[in-house]
Design a protein around this motif. Sequence first.
Motif, PDB file in Angstrom:
ATOM      1  N   ALA A  53      -9.010  -4.869  -2.571  1.00 34.42           N
ATOM      2  CA  ALA A  53      -8.717  -4.688  -1.145  1.00 34.42           C
ATOM      3  C   ALA A  53      -8.843  -3.215  -0.784  1.00 34.42           C
ATOM      4  CB  ALA A  53      -7.325  -5.187  -0.810  1.00 34.42           C
ATOM      5  N   THR A  54      -9.304  -2.951   0.424  1.00 29.57           N
ATOM      6  CA  THR A  54      -9.420  -1.588   0.939  1.00 29.57           C
ATOM      7  C   THR A  54      -8.761  -1.521   2.303  1.00 29.57           C
ATOM      8  OG1 THR A  54     -11.517  -1.286  -0.214  1.00 29.57           O
ATOM      9  CG2 THR A  54     -11.010   0.265   1.566  1.00 29.57           C
ATOM     10  N   LEU A  55      -7.880  -0.537   2.483  1.00 31.53           N
ATOM     11  CA  LEU A  55      -7.248  -0.339   3.786  1.00 31.53           C
ATOM     12  C   LEU A  55      -8.131   0.513   4.671  1.00 31.53           C
ATOM     13  CD1 LEU A  55      -4.500  -1.176   2.192  1.00 31.53           C
ATOM     14  CD2 LEU A  55      -3.454  -0.042   4.151  1.00 31.53           C
ATOM     15  N   GLN A  56      -8.111   0.213   5.960  1.00 25.81           N
ATOM     16  CA  GLN A  56      -8.819   1.015   6.948  1.00 25.81           C
ATOM     17  C   GLN A  56      -7.822   1.503   7.994  1.00 25.81           C
ATOM     18  OE1 GLN A  56     -11.548  -2.261   7.675  1.00 25.81           O
ATOM     19  NE2 GLN A  56     -10.613  -2.654   9.667  1.00 25.81           N
TER      20      GLN A  56
ATOM     21  N   LEU B 201      -6.268  -1.898  -5.302  1.00 28.40           N
ATOM     22  CA  LEU B 201      -6.024  -1.655  -3.880  1.00 28.40           C
ATOM     23  C   LEU B 201      -6.373  -0.205  -3.585  1.00 28.40           C
ATOM     24  CD1 LEU B 201      -4.795  -2.329  -1.083  1.00 28.40           C
ATOM     25  CD2 LEU B 201      -2.547  -1.824  -2.045  1.00 28.40           C
TER      26      LEU B 201
ATOM     27  N   GLU C 264       0.817  -1.218   0.000  1.00 26.36           N
ATOM     28  CA  GLU C 264       0.000   0.000   0.000  1.00 26.36           C
ATOM     29  C   GLU C 264       0.851   1.268   0.000  1.00 26.36           C
ATOM     30  OE1 GLU C 264       0.172  -1.393   4.387  1.00 26.36           O
ATOM     31  OE2 GLU C 264       0.144  -2.274   2.369  1.00 26.36           O
TER      32      GLU C 264
ATOM     33  N   HIS D 264      -3.520  -7.477  10.007  1.00 21.62           N
ATOM     34  CA  HIS D 264      -3.626  -6.621   8.823  1.00 21.62           C
ATOM     35  C   HIS D 264      -4.689  -5.550   9.029  1.00 21.62           C
ATOM     36  CE1 HIS D 264      -7.304  -8.808   7.420  1.00 21.62           C
ATOM     37  NE2 HIS D 264      -6.705  -9.853   7.954  1.00 21.62           N
ATOM     38  N   TYR D 265      -4.572  -4.501   8.226  1.00 24.10           N
ATOM     39  CA  TYR D 265      -5.458  -3.353   8.293  1.00 24.10           C
ATOM     40  C   TYR D 265      -6.375  -3.265   7.080  1.00 24.10           C
ATOM     41  CZ  TYR D 265      -3.279  -1.002  12.303  1.00 24.10           C
ATOM     42  OH  TYR D 265      -2.856  -0.662  13.553  1.00 24.10           O
ATOM     43  N   SER D 266      -6.366  -4.248   6.221  1.00 20.67           N
ATOM     44  CA  SER D 266      -7.159  -4.185   4.999  1.00 20.67           C
ATOM     45  C   SER D 266      -8.250  -5.245   5.002  1.00 20.67           C
ATOM     46  CB  SER D 266      -6.254  -4.372   3.776  1.00 20.67           C
ATOM     47  OG  SER D 266      -5.648  -5.651   3.790  1.00 20.67           O
TER      48      SER D 266
ATOM     49  N   LEU E  83      -2.462  -8.829  -1.748  1.00 19.50           N
ATOM     50  CA  LEU E  83      -3.032  -7.557  -2.175  1.00 19.50           C
ATOM     51  C   LEU E  83      -2.523  -7.146  -3.547  1.00 19.50           C
ATOM     52  CD1 LEU E  83      -3.031  -5.396   1.094  1.00 19.50           C
ATOM     53  CD2 LEU E  83      -4.609  -7.196   0.369  1.00 19.50           C
TER      54      LEU E  83
ATOM     55  N   ASP F 291      -6.277   2.724  -0.707  1.00 19.31           N
ATOM     56  CA  ASP F 291      -5.611   2.998   0.575  1.00 19.31           C
ATOM     57  C   ASP F 291      -6.580   3.666   1.546  1.00 19.31           C
ATOM     58  OD1 ASP F 291      -5.724   5.739   0.006  1.00 19.31           O
ATOM     59  OD2 ASP F 291      -3.625   5.865  -0.614  1.00 19.31           O
TER      60      ASP F 291
END
Length: 434
Positions: A349-352, A331, A291, A377-379, A325, A333
């Motif tokens: 995938a989506t990061l949070q 992807l 990311e 993980h944060y996604s 990812l 962010d």
Amino acid sequence: MIACPALFVSAPASGQGKTTLTAGLARLHRQAGRRVRVFKTGPDFLDPMILAHASGAPVQSLDLWMVGEEACRALLAQAAREADLILIEGVMGLFDGTPSSADLARTFDVPVAAVVSAKSMAQTFGAIAFGLAHFRADVPFHGVMANRVGSARHAQMLQEALPDDVRWLGHVSSDALLELPDRHLGLHQASEIADLDARLDRAAEALAHTSLAELPPPVAFEEPARGGAVPRLLEGRHVAVAHDAAFSFVYPANVALLEAMGARVSRFSPLADEPAPANADAVWLPGGYPELHAAVLARNARSAASLRAHCSDSKPLLAECGGMLWLLDALTDAHGRRTPMLGLLPGEATLQKRFAALGMQQLESVAHGALRGHTFHYSHVSTPLAAALTARNPNTGAHGEAVYRHGSIVATYMHAYWPSNPAFTAALFHGTAF
């Protein structure tokens, strides 16, 4: 039995400065000409990078569940044969988790030095130290170190608050120039900290006049029973591993296992647009920070083309977490920026801004048994693929990470510790695990 001075560096919680002071201690003893071997408790990729840089030697994981008690025993005995000092950095707080740092220290009788951040604290420091020292009588306790101390008077107050039977190991003053920078998932990678050596030297200097700098007492480590050689299940296979700042979450023990099973391991850098070798029998994309480098990865055509060709030839490709990812269609962010990825695995995938999953994981296969590891993980991944297998949390039994299979690709958020099951590992790289 083989004896070596050893110390377990723990704390009442995360964020107390364990890694900074363990790394500073390793640097200090290395500067004195001692051979230092450092271990990290539990699943971790980032702290070991710092500790390896400080000590000049690879940092292995110790965990009574993921690694196993006998394997931990073997790693410690080997270190005792080679080193003048063994340091073990704990995970989270001393008693947190199942198994905990305290369980590990007790199992191998390694004395615990507790690092307590004393910022905005005075006499309560004594209560915390008392609790750490006495909560479990079976855990050997070496003493307590105060970190982030504001002044000499502050240090005096902290020391005076200690119970008589808890050893004062000294203090380190607040100093932004020795603190290590962090982000989501943890500390910055060692290669990303331009002044890392200066920070480690400053930490070593801060510790030099404390009691923590003294060699701890020798600990007798039991030689493990001799086991059989690892089966050569990957004899003649060439495994190419993505390795750079975007894909760096690798247990040294995993690479060592591949080589012990007969594989030839090579590395390529997707960030440098290096292609995966055309003659590789299998490719491994480990976790990391795609990311942070999404735009570069999206325009690096040579690496992308090599992986597409690899999959077109139906060769095994194993992708963990960040590696997965990169394989997806896109992807996004945490700021909403969407970047196209390789498109080899359907989904996005989506990061949070908060972690999505954290904990130990275990995969069960009828053919190969249990494979242990962890997730962090944060996604979040959205994919039309059904899970070929689903991991479980070993403590709660709750469903964990999905393992996806798409053609010759096997992808999952789970970071596996491969020595926990060499046969399962070999099957992944032969493309026969499912």
